[in-house]
Motif scaffolding. Structure first.
Motif, PDB file in Angstrom:
ATOM      1  N   SER A 484      41.961  36.037  46.659  1.00  0.00           N
ATOM      2  CA  SER A 484      41.573  36.106  48.059  1.00  0.00           C
ATOM      3  C   SER A 484      40.909  34.793  48.451  1.00  0.00           C
ATOM      4  O   SER A 484      39.991  34.319  47.767  1.00  0.00           O
ATOM      5  CB  SER A 484      40.598  37.274  48.275  1.00  0.00           C
ATOM      6  N   ILE A 485      41.370  34.187  49.557  1.00  0.00           N
ATOM      7  CA  ILE A 485      40.845  32.912  50.040  1.00  0.00           C
ATOM      8  C   ILE A 485      40.227  33.144  51.411  1.00  0.00           C
ATOM      9  O   ILE A 485      40.892  33.622  52.334  1.00  0.00           O
ATOM     10  CB  ILE A 485      41.949  31.851  50.121  1.00  0.00           C
ATOM     11  N   ASP A 493      37.341  33.636  47.070  1.00  0.00           N
ATOM     12  CA  ASP A 493      36.313  34.665  46.983  1.00  0.00           C
ATOM     13  C   ASP A 493      36.628  35.724  45.929  1.00  0.00           C
ATOM     14  O   ASP A 493      35.744  36.506  45.558  1.00  0.00           O
ATOM     15  CB  ASP A 493      36.123  35.355  48.337  1.00  0.00           C
ATOM     16  N   LEU A 494      37.890  35.752  45.482  1.00  0.00           N
ATOM     17  CA  LEU A 494      38.277  36.718  44.456  1.00  0.00           C
ATOM     18  C   LEU A 494      39.417  36.144  43.638  1.00  0.00           C
ATOM     19  O   LEU A 494      40.383  35.621  44.187  1.00  0.00           O
ATOM     20  CB  LEU A 494      38.735  38.039  45.098  1.00  0.00           C
ATOM     21  N   TYR A 495      39.268  36.212  42.329  1.00  0.00           N
ATOM     22  CA  TYR A 495      40.374  35.923  41.413  1.00  0.00           C
ATOM     23  C   TYR A 495      40.294  36.978  40.331  1.00  0.00           C
ATOM     24  O   TYR A 495      39.331  37.025  39.559  1.00  0.00           O
ATOM     25  CB  TYR A 495      40.266  34.517  40.839  1.00  0.00           C
ATOM     26  N   GLN A 496      41.299  37.840  40.302  1.00  0.00           N
ATOM     27  CA  GLN A 496      41.325  38.977  39.386  1.00  0.00           C
ATOM     28  C   GLN A 496      42.603  38.919  38.566  1.00  0.00           C
ATOM     29  O   GLN A 496      43.688  38.713  39.119  1.00  0.00           O
ATOM     30  CB  GLN A 496      41.271  40.275  40.201  1.00  0.00           C
ATOM     31  N   GLU A 505      32.453  34.752  44.516  1.00  0.00           N
ATOM     32  CA  GLU A 505      32.655  34.142  45.828  1.00  0.00           C
ATOM     33  C   GLU A 505      32.344  32.643  45.796  1.00  0.00           C
ATOM     34  O   GLU A 505      31.610  32.161  44.951  1.00  0.00           O
ATOM     35  CB  GLU A 505      31.781  34.840  46.865  1.00  0.00           C
ATOM     36  N   MET A 506      32.938  31.932  46.755  1.00  0.00           N
ATOM     37  CA  MET A 506      32.707  30.493  46.930  1.00  0.00           C
ATOM     38  C   MET A 506      33.155  29.685  45.715  1.00  0.00           C
ATOM     39  O   MET A 506      32.552  28.679  45.352  1.00  0.00           O
ATOM     40  CB  MET A 506      31.232  30.211  47.224  1.00  0.00           C
TER      41      MET A 506
END
Length: 833
Positions: A484-485, A493-496, A505-506
Motif C-alpha cells: 500500500s502506497i 505504508d504496508l508491505y506484507q 508506515e512511512m
C-alpha cells in the motif's frame, strides 16, 4: 647480550594520488625510489621496504635504469618487496573478487619481475578492513597481515598482536602498528625512544618509519640517528628488518594470542558514502568486468573467439587503480575524482566492446529470423536458471503512420508458447506509433543464449488511462504480497508477504541528516541527527518539475499498469533538492523494485532512506567481501556490499534489500537506514579544532551535487529461505542478463551452456581463462555459512564432477581442457597438492 629486539621497517608512504594528481605521484615515486636506492648502497645493514606493484611499474616504464638498480638491490637483500598487492585499496567497499585481483595482479608482477613473493600483506593507510580478507590472504599464500587503522580509540585490542579469524575459520597472524607508518624528518630517534618507553615488557617489536604522505622514505639524518641509538642501546637489539622477519618470530610465540572474529572497523565511516558517483561507477565496472569475463570465457571455451587477455588486463588495471584508498572512499581532490571517472569510463568502454563481441559470437548459431519476426536474444551469464522480468526495446521496420490502428507486440518462446507481455513507454519521446518497449516475465536457461520471437499485430488504438479512484492509498495485492502506497506521503505504508506484515508506515522515507564538510567522518561513528525530510510536491510543483505544459500533476500517480507489473511514481522536494521515486510492483511474486532519481543540491547534509521494519527482536546482517557480517553496532554507520537483511529469529522472518551502488547504512530498533549521498568538501580535513574546514571567503565545490540514480529490490520470507537465495539474487541484479533485439545470420555454431551448478545456493563468482596457461578457472563460494556440495557440469567438455565446500569457503577449481581433468588451485592459480 640484548634481551629485546626491535625490527625497524623503513617504508615510504607514497599515495599515487590524493591531494595531487597522478603525474605528481609519479614524480614523487621516482624521487623517493631513487633516494632509497642510494641509501641502500651507502648504508650498511639498511633495508628499504616497499609495496604496490603499480609504483614499480611506473619506475620500470619511466626510469628503467633505476628499475635495474632496484632489481639488483632486491637480489642482494637490501631492498625488500613488501605487501605484494597492486596498490593499497579501500578494504571495505571492494567485492571479494576485487581483493583477489588486487593480489593476483600484484603478486604476479613481483614474481615475474623479481622472483619474490611477500608472505606478509600490508595495508597501512586504508580506513578499516573486512573480515573476508583473512581467507583471501590465506588462499593467496600469505601468513600474516600488517595494518594501522582503526586505532585504539575506535577499535579496542588487548594487544597489538592477535589472530584474525575469517568467516570460514581461517587464521592469520595480525599486527596493528599503533605508532602508525610515518615519521617526520629527523624524528626517527625520538620515535624509537618513545616505543622503548611505551613497551617495557615487550620482548620483540616492530616499528615503521619513513617520511610520508607525499613520499620521502628514509633521510640521511634519520639514518645517522638510528646508527647512534643502535650503538648506545645495550639491552635492545635495534636492526633494520622486514615485516616477514617480525612475523616469523611471532609465529613461534603465538600460543596465547587473543583471537578477533570480526571486521576491523570502524574508522572514517563517512567514506562508506562520500564521492558516491565514483562508487557507483566502480560497482558498475566490477559487475561488467566479471560478467564480460564470463561471457568471453564461454565464447573462447567453444572456439568462437581468441580470449582477449591483454584487453581484459587493461580494463582490470583501470578498475584496480580506482580502488585506491583515497579514490574509492572519496577523500581526494576534484581533479582526482575527474581522473578516476576518466579511468573507469575507459575500462567500461573496453568492456562494453568485449561484451558485445562475446554476445554476438554466442548468438551466431541462432536461426535466422522468420518473416515479420523481431528476435529477442537474452544471455544469462549465471550457471543456473533464473526467473527474470526482461525489459527490452526494439525498432520496427518503419513507423506506423496509420492513425486508425496501433501495433501491439506478441511474444513467443523458443517452443512457440505465448508469453504475457506488457507494452510500456519507450525511452524516446516521439508521439507516433514507433519504437516499442516491452516487459515480460520468463525463465532464462543457465549460462545460455535464450531466444524469444516478437511479432507486431494491428489492433485498436490504446484507451486512455482511467482516472484513479479517489482513495487515500494505491493498494496492490497478488498471491504472495500486498503493498500500500500513501497518496498523501508517497511512501509505503504496508508491505506484507505471505500474510506477514514486514514494513511499517512511512517506509522508504528520504531523511535529510545533519552532516559535516569532512569526507572521512574522522570524528564521528554515526549519522543519526535528522534535520528534515523530503515531502511530496504540490500539484503545480509536480507539473513544473516534470516539465509539463499543463499546470497540474498529482505528485503520486500510476505511470504503467499491465499484466506484468504496475509502476507508481512519487515526486518529492526538500530545500533546493528534488527526488523522484518509482515503485515497480509485480503482478506475481513478492519482490518490489524501487528506483530513485535524486537531484541533490545540499551542503553539509546526508540523504538516507528510512525503512522501519515490523520484525521483532531483529538484527541486521549484510554481504561483505566473501562473507556475511552480523552487525553488532546499533545506531552506528555500517558498511556492506550488494545486500543487507533484517532478521527476526523470533518470527522466523527475514527482510532483504538488494542495491546496485551503495555501501553505507545504519540499523537501530528494527529501523534500517540506507545511506545514499553526502555533500562534504573535497579533502576537507578537520586538522584544527574550532576552525572551519573550508575557507569562508569563497565558493568551494561539494561532492555529489546534481543527479544521482539508485535501484533497490526488496523481498521477505522465512529466514532460511531468504538467506539461501539472497546472494544469488543480488548477483543477478548486479550482473543482469544482456538482452538485445538482433537478427542472427543463422550460419554460426550452436553453443551449449558454459557451466551449470546443480544446487540452489553456491555461487560462481568468477569464470575465466588462467593467466599463465589455457586452464579454465572457476571460483566457487558458499554464502550461507553451511557445508554443502554442488555438481559442476561443463557440457562442452563432457565433464561433470562434485565439489564440496565448507561454510563461507572460497574454492578455486582449475580445469585442463586438453586432458579433461580438474584440480583445486589457490587464488594465484597454482595447483594445491
Amino acid at each position: 647480550m640484548p634481551d629485546k629486539k626491535l625490527f625497524l621497517v623503513c617504508n615510504a608512504h607514497l599515495d599515487p594520488v590524493w591531494l595531487w594528481e597522478w603525474e605528481e605521484g609519479l614524480a614523487e615515486t621516482i624521487s623517493t625510489f631513487r633516494t632509497a636506492a642510494e641509501f641502500c648502497d651507502e648504508s650498511d645493514g639498511f633495508v628499504f621496504c616497499h609495496n604496490e606493484s603499480l609504483l614499480y611499474q611506473w619506475i620500470e616504464e619511466y626510469e628503467p635504469k633505476l628499475f635495474g638498480k632496484i632489481r639488483s638491490q632486491i637480489g642482494r637483500g637490501r631492498w625488500h618487496i613488501m605487501g605484494g598487492w597492486y596498490l593499497q585499496p579501500d578494504c571495505n567497499v571492494l567485492s571479494g573478487e576485487s581483493f583477489v585481483r588486487q593480489i593476483l595482479v600484484g603478486k604476479q608482477y613481483f614474481i615475474d619481475k623479481f622472483n619474490r613473493e611477500p608472505r606478509t600483506a600490508v595495508n597501512l593507510d586504508p580506513f578499516g578492513h573486512s573480515r573476508g580478507i583473512v581467507q583471501i590472504l590465506k588462499k593467496s599464500g600469505y601468513t600474516s597481515y600488517l595494518f594501522c587503522r582503526p586505532d585504539e580509540k575506535f577499535f579496542h585490542l588487548e594487544g597489538s598482536d592477535f589472530k584474525w579469524i575469517g568467516y570460514d575459520g581461517s587464521e592469520l597472524l595480525t599486527h596493528r602498528a599503533d605508532e602508525h607508518y610515518n615519521s617526520s624528518k629527523g624524528k626517527a630517534r625520538g620515535r624509537i625512544e618513545k616505543w622503548i618507553d611505551d613497551n617495557p615488557n615487550t620482548q620483540t617489536g616492530i616499528l615503521l618509519w619513513g617520511i610520508g604522505n607525499h613520499g620521502g622514505g628514509p633521510s640521511r639524518v634519520d639514518l645517522n640517528q638510528i646508527n647512534e641509538i643502535k650503538k648506545s642501546s645495550s639491552n635492545i637489539d635495534i636492526s633494520h628488518g622486514t615485516p616477514e622477519e617480525y612475523f616469523e618470530w611471532l609465529a613461534n610465540n603465538s600460543d596465547n594470542l587473543p583471537e578477533i572474529s570480526k571486521s576491523l572497523n570502524p574508522w572514517a565511516v563517512g567514506c562508506y558514502t562520500s564521492m558516491a558517483g565514483v562508487k557507483q561507477k566502480h560497482r558498475e565496472i566490477e559487475n561488467r568486468y566479471l560478467m564480460t569475463e564470463k561471457m568471453l570465457t564461454h565464447a573462447a571455451m567453444q572456439g568462437l573467439i581468441e580470449y582477449p587477455g591483454a584487453e581484459l588486463r587493461t580494463a582490470l588495471e583501470d578498475m584496480l587503480f580506482c580502488e585506491f584508498h583515497d579514490i574509492l572512499p572519496g577523500s581526494a581532490i576534484p581533479e582526482v575524482e575527474s581522473y578516476a571517472v576518466q579511468r573507469l569510463d575507459h575500462g567500461l568502454e573496453i568492456l562494453s566492446r568485449l561484451k558485445a563481441k562475446a554476445f554476438f559470437k554466442l548468438l551466431s548459431g541462432q536461426p535466422k529470423a522468420s518473416e515479420g519476426e523481431f528476435p529477442i536474444c537474452v544471455y544469462n551469464p549465471h550457471p543456473y536458471d533464473i526467473e527474470e522480468t526482461v525489459t527490452v526495446e526494439f525498432q520496427p521496420a518503419e513507423p506506423n503512420f496509420n492513425s486508425d490502428v496501433f501495433m501491439y507486440p506478441e511474444l513467443r518462446d523458443c517452443n512457440g508458447n505465448l508469453i504475457t507481455t506488457q507494452l510500456e513507454k519507450e525511452s524516446s519521446n516521439i508521439a507516433d506509433d514507433n519504437r516499442k518497449r516491452i516487459a515480460f516475465r520468463t525463465t532464462l536457461k543457465a549460462a545460455s543464449m535464450n531466444r524469444f520471437s516478437c511479432y507486431l499485430k494491428p489492433g485498436n488504438l490504446p484507451e486512455e488511462k482511467p482516472a484513479p479512484e479517489d482513495t487515500t492509498h494505491f493498494e496492490f495485492k497478488n498471491e504472495n504480497c500486498e503493498i500500500s502506497i500513501s497518496r498523501d506521503t508517497g511512501l509505503i505504508d504496508l508491505y506484507q508477504v505471505d500474510g506477514v506484515d514486514i514494513l511499517g508506515e512511512m517506509s522508504f522515507n528520504p531523511l535529510v541528516i545533519k552532516d559535516y564538510a569532512d569526507p572521512w567522518g574522522m570524528k564521528v561513528r554515526s549519522f543519526r541527527n535528522v534535520k528534515g525530510t523530503f515531502t511530496l510536491m504540490n500539484v503545480r510543483d509536480s507539473a513544473t518539475f516534470a516539465g509539463l505544459t499543463i499546470p497540474r500533476l498529482e505528485p503520486v500517480h500510476i505511470i504503467e499498469d499491465g499484466p506484468v507489473r504496475t509502476i507508481v511514481e512519487a515526486l518529492f522536494k526538500y530545500n533546493h533538492s528534488s527526488l523522484c521515486i518509482r515503485y515497480i510492483i509485480p503482478k506475481s511474486g513478492s519482490e518490489i523494485e524501487i528506483n530513485l532519481k535524486v537531484y541533490w543540491l545540499e551542503k553539509d547534509k546526508m540523504l538516507k532512506l528510512s525503512i522501519p521494519t515490523l520484525l521483532k527482536n531483529s538484527n541486521c546482517r549484510g554481504q561483505v567481501a566473501y562473507g556475511v557480517e552480523e552487525f553488532d553496532r546499533e545506531g552506528e554507520e555500517l558498511v556492506a556490499q550488494k545486500w543487507v537483511s533484517v532478521v527476526s529469529e523470533d518470527q522466523n522472518q527475514s527482510f532483504t534489500v538488494i542495491n546496485d551502488c551503495i555501501h553505507g547504512l545504519d540499523f537501530e530498533s528494527g529501523e534500517l537506514r540506507l545511506s545514499l549521498l553526502r555533500s562534504p568538501a573535497y579533502s576537507g580535513h578537520p586538522v584544527k579544532r574550532n576552525l572551519h574546514i573550508t575557507p569562508q571567503d569563497r565558493f568551494e565545490p561539494r561532492m555529489d551535487q546534481g543527479e544521482r540514480n539508485f535501484r533497490f529490490w526488496l523481498n521477505a520470507g522465512t529466514v532460511s529461505d531468504r538467506l539461501a537465495r539472497i546472494d544469488r539474487e543480488a548477483l543477478v541484479r548486479n550482473e543482469p542478463p544482456m538482452n538485445l533485439c538482433c537478427f542472427p545470420s543463422g550460419d554460426g555454431e550452436t553453443t551449449v551452456p558454459a557451466v551449470v551448478l546443480s544446487d540452489h545456493v553456491v555461487q560462481l563468482n568468477a569464470l575465466k581463462i588462467a593467466e599463465k596457461n589455457n586452464w579454465l578457472i572457476l571460483r566457487l563460494f558458499e554464502p550461507t555459512g553451511h557445508d554443502r556440495k554442488t555438481s559442476v557440469q561443463i557440457p562442452h567438455l563432457g565433464m561433470e564432477f562434485e565439489v564440496s565446500l565448507g561454510g563461507y569457503e572460497i574454492k578455486t577449481i582449475g580445469i585442463d581442457p586438453t586432458g579433461k581433468t580438474y584440480f583445486e588451485l589457490d587464488l594465484l592459480e597454482r595447483r594445491i597438492d
